[in-house]
Design an enzyme around this catalytic site. Sequence first.
Site, short mmCIF file in Angstrom:
data_model
loop_
_atom_site.label_atom_id
_atom_site.label_comp_id
_atom_site.label_asym_id
_atom_site.label_seq_id
_atom_site.Cartn_x
_atom_site.Cartn_y
_atom_site.Cartn_z
N HIS A 477 0.84 -1.20 0.00
CA HIS A 477 0.00 0.00 0.00
C HIS A 477 0.88 1.25 0.00
O HIS A 477 1.02 1.96 1.00
CB HIS A 477 -0.95 -0.01 1.20
N ASN A 478 1.43 1.53 -1.16
CA ASN A 478 2.33 2.67 -1.33
C ASN A 478 1.84 3.49 -2.53
O ASN A 478 0.78 3.22 -3.11
CB ASN A 478 3.76 2.19 -1.53
N PHE A 479 2.64 4.49 -2.90
CA PHE A 479 2.22 5.37 -3.99
C PHE A 479 2.18 4.61 -5.33
O PHE A 479 1.37 4.92 -6.20
CB PHE A 479 3.15 6.57 -4.09
N ALA A 480 3.07 3.62 -5.50
CA ALA A 480 3.06 2.83 -6.74
C ALA A 480 1.72 2.12 -6.89
O ALA A 480 1.17 2.03 -8.01
CB ALA A 480 4.21 1.82 -6.73
N HIS A 481 1.17 1.62 -5.78
CA HIS A 481 -0.16 0.98 -5.83
C HIS A 481 -1.22 2.01 -6.24
O HIS A 481 -2.12 1.70 -7.04
CB HIS A 481 -0.50 0.38 -4.46
N HIS A 517 -6.92 6.91 -2.80
CA HIS A 517 -7.77 5.98 -2.05
C HIS A 517 -7.05 5.27 -0.91
O HIS A 517 -7.70 4.75 0.01
CB HIS A 517 -8.37 4.94 -3.00
N ASP A 518 -5.70 5.23 -0.91
CA ASP A 518 -4.96 4.58 0.18
C ASP A 518 -3.95 5.53 0.82
O ASP A 518 -2.98 5.07 1.45
CB ASP A 518 -4.22 3.34 -0.35
N ASP A 645 -8.79 -1.74 -7.53
CA ASP A 645 -8.05 -1.97 -6.29
C ASP A 645 -7.67 -3.44 -6.11
O ASP A 645 -6.67 -3.75 -5.45
CB ASP A 645 -8.89 -1.48 -5.11
N GLN A 696 -2.94 -17.26 -3.58
CA GLN A 696 -3.41 -16.56 -4.77
C GLN A 696 -4.53 -17.33 -5.47
O GLN A 696 -5.46 -16.74 -6.02
CB GLN A 696 -2.24 -16.32 -5.73
#
Length: 790
Positions: A477-481, A517-518, A645, A696
Amino acid sequence: MLLFAIELILLSAVDASYPLSFFFFMDCIGTLSMLADISFLLGVPAEEEQRHAAGETDMTLLRATRTAKIGARAGRLSRLVKLMRFLPGIGGPGGPEGEDEKLKQISNQLTNVLSKRVACLTILLVIVMPLFTLGAYPEGDFSKEVWTESLWRRVQRIRDLQASNGCTTGCVQAVDEFWQAVDRFASFYAGREYGPYSICVAGDPAQQGGLVGCRDLSDRSHFAEPERRSFRMHIATNDLAATFDYSAPTRSEADMSLVLISLVIVLMCGACMLLNYSASELAVRPLERMMTSIKKSAKAIFSTVSAMAPSEDAEDFGEDMDGEVALLERVVRKIATLAEISSKKNPFDAATMTGMKTEELGVLALTALSNASRAEIQAPLVDAGSGMDLTEKQQNRTEISVTMQWQLEEIGLVYEVLNSWDFNVLDLNDKKQEQVVAWLMMNNPGSCHYTENNVDISKLRAFVAILRGGYIANPYHNFAHAVDVTHTVFRYMVLLQAESVLSMLDQFSLLVAAASHDIGHIGLNNSFLTEVQHELAIRYNDRSPLENMHCCKLFEILSQQPVNVFSNVPADQYRDVRKTIIDVILHTDITQHPGMVQELELLYEMNSKVFEASSNDMLGEAEVEVLSTTENKKLILKALLHGADISNPTKPWNISQDWATMVLDEYANQGDQEKSRGIPVQALNDRDKVNRPTSQIGFIEFIVGPWVVAKVKVFPALSQINLMLCENLSFWQRMWVEESNPNDAEREKVKERITKITNLLRSSNRWTQQAMPGLVEPKSARRRRSFSLG
């Protein structure tokens, strides 16, 4: 008789089902039975005296028979009540011609059934019930028979004396006593309404002297011979007969018969009116409301079925009751399908779940927590450009896609890569990621006209820079996401031709929500925050604490004028934008996932004919009309962001695998904290136990698979994600076999599960089903993809 004949003719004229029906024959029998009451036809002639010999007539049976004849006419009376609606003040206001014809048929059939029951019940009661109360009728006056019998015995005694001794003194004395008895007989009725006026003795005058013959008693009894013979009552016992004046009782009986018939008619009319009213209140009116509601629902459910809506009149579904029944059957089947969708919680049965590994059960646990009620939002106001027709919008898309090329060159990208699933945000550094987000917001084909005229590029870049600074360097949950989700929303809107349904401001707001959103995510999920009573859980009452925090941080940033990208939006419209953004971000909480899957399934089922009529990935006018409703637009906005998401498994294998590794690393970090705090470690968080391929497979099987199935049914243009999901599921299965070396039973069980979800994915691809068996991309979605299969 004439009136009854007129009635039969009128009923036959107004009701085509009346001739030769149950009521027709009942009315005929009831009318013919009246002939027995007409003296000059089949009844007792008025010229003849009434004959009443002991034991010859039973008044109880006579009364029961008369009432039975009235009961036999109950059917006709119940039908005649309908004619009363034409009287002033009784009939209701008439509706338009032809309105509710089907409901009238139902009403008529119900009335017929009730009328038959009333008629049969009345006949049964008036015939059977009196048999149980024969002794309850008023006792008859038997004095006439007693006096006649007594006088005849005196005559017989006189005859016996004459036969044995001749007419001696004893015989004369007996004759005198006889006439004295006759005088007492006459005076006995002096104060009554009826009495004798003559007495006759039959016999041989030569032998019996003055005893034989008739004697007038009117001077003693004050009763005279009535002119009407039917008023005379003749009582005879062997050779003696007494004639009574029965004028008053006969008139009273006739009056009472009229009263009885009138009372029965009034009671029957009242009872029938009450039954009709009760039937209307209990059955017809509720049925009318139900049918009206069903027809309105049917119009929405079957809006494209020409057989059910052949004209503009949505209420016309057929010419007879069969049409109504068919409509009900189809609606019930549709409602059953919708109820099944609404009630199901998991598409996989207990047998399938038995023996699942910890990772798979952990995936299911993600959606097990209930959440707060969803915020209700109003759709944003339509902005410039939303009134264009489809052709104009497609032209604008083409023009924009040409002008945006040079802007991407500064970032080092080409539009063909950016506008494809091959774009990998992980290949970019932080600065380029920031530039990509700003470019996507500014140049989205569906909203670029709005941003060019209403968004300051310097404000937008400053806004994105602050957003990037607000993200924490978590494994996942970072900016890349955030950039990846923003790009996925962008791709969804391009493929879906979102401008056909969503306004430009809608699309721009959604991109802003995707990028933020995160923001501020601390790398821990809501379950952990609630378990440890984190300050965010306390602040937001355990209700989506992370998502509420993201919304709060976003609007704190937007409250700063230098970076407020909505500064040119009017205040009332901005309130709607705020509601929209809050709603879509709150619905990124994974606990909202099952509800949104059901909403998409319901959307498809309610409009299945519209969506199934589509032959390609282009939105037709009927689909645009369905998706453009306020509630459906809300669902689309939520679905686009939530789908983006959780879209990692739907990306090319090399991209999907990297994201899966990062999310499991973040889960493992949380698991380490759970161990250190001594609280239960969530199923996916134990780095020493979690099997990556198994987790997964479960995530795709229980979360992403059902979501993609529901979404692709509504949006077939997204079918390519369906194909990639099937590919990735196969790759994860292969990796699981290589890493875990399962036994044959385990392999077969996992294979069955994967086959099941793969079949579901295939069934959702309507216009690409022929390409599914070989997992070949359709031409319209085919892209040059070069990636490592690991």
